[in-house]
Scaffold this active site. Sequence first.
Site, PDB file in Angstrom:
ATOM      1  N   LYS A  36       1.546   4.448   6.848  1.00  0.00           N
ATOM      2  CA  LYS A  36       0.862   5.367   5.934  1.00  0.00           C
ATOM      3  C   LYS A  36       1.559   6.726   5.944  1.00  0.00           C
ATOM      4  CE  LYS A  36      -2.286   2.255   5.152  1.00  0.00           C
ATOM      5  NZ  LYS A  36      -2.369   1.554   3.851  1.00  0.00           N
TER       6      LYS A  36
ATOM      7  N   SER B  71       0.818  -1.218   0.000  1.00  0.00           N
ATOM      8  CA  SER B  71       0.000   0.000   0.000  1.00  0.00           C
ATOM      9  C   SER B  71       0.851   1.266   0.000  1.00  0.00           C
ATOM     10  CB  SER B  71      -0.933   0.014   1.212  1.00  0.00           C
ATOM     11  OG  SER B  71      -0.206   0.179   2.411  1.00  0.00           O
TER      12      SER B  71
END
Length: 232
Positions: free
Chosen positions: A141, A84
């Site tokens: 993230k 991701s």
Amino acid sequence: MTEQNNNTENLNKEDKANESTKEGAFSQTKETEPVKSEKQLKKEKRNKLWNEIFSWIGVICTAVLLATAIRGLLAEPIRVDGNSMSETLVDGEIVIATKPRVLRGDLKHGDIVICHYPRRNEKTINIGTKLNFRVDTAFIKRLVALPGDTIAIIDGELFVNDKLVEEDYIAHKSLQSYPRRVLGDDEYFVMGDNRANSHDSRSRNVGTISSDMIVAHAKWVIYPFDRIRSLD
């Protein structure tokens, strides 16, 4: 002359007598030393073994406490699981994540952080009765918006405080949009760099995260060795 010889003989006799007395005393001391029984020897050996065991336990406990303090207050290694964050980070890489800036609340736009998601740290197993237990799943993230910021995503383009953010680290774009909104006092917006394949604050079941969900700040990639680099 005879008298002198007699005196010499007397002195020699006294010296021999003294030596004999000393030897006798030494011999008597040796003879009177208690002989340790087999039971006593076993007890001493057992005590010595336990002392060594307790010494090693102390060393291990100290090492564990030191490692816990380092992980809790300074830094820890984190393995990247999934893609991701590609191409910035790829599956299997190991990063060093530091704690001081997070503990101080000194975070900025663009920081790569280790975080938890709301309602994602509790699992239920059923073994005749339901049992809930806490499992802190960590996500890596990028921090794109801070408390008080206005954020919007239009056809994949990120706008923070109504200004387009140039994101040259994005390799996999998405055309997904997100409605304009102002973040609250303790709301942080995170996204993966692989916008086409990242479960992040854009998702309804994730949303924004709070400061207590931010665990660390990813600083360096340390593995594989041929890809060692800074993330700042």
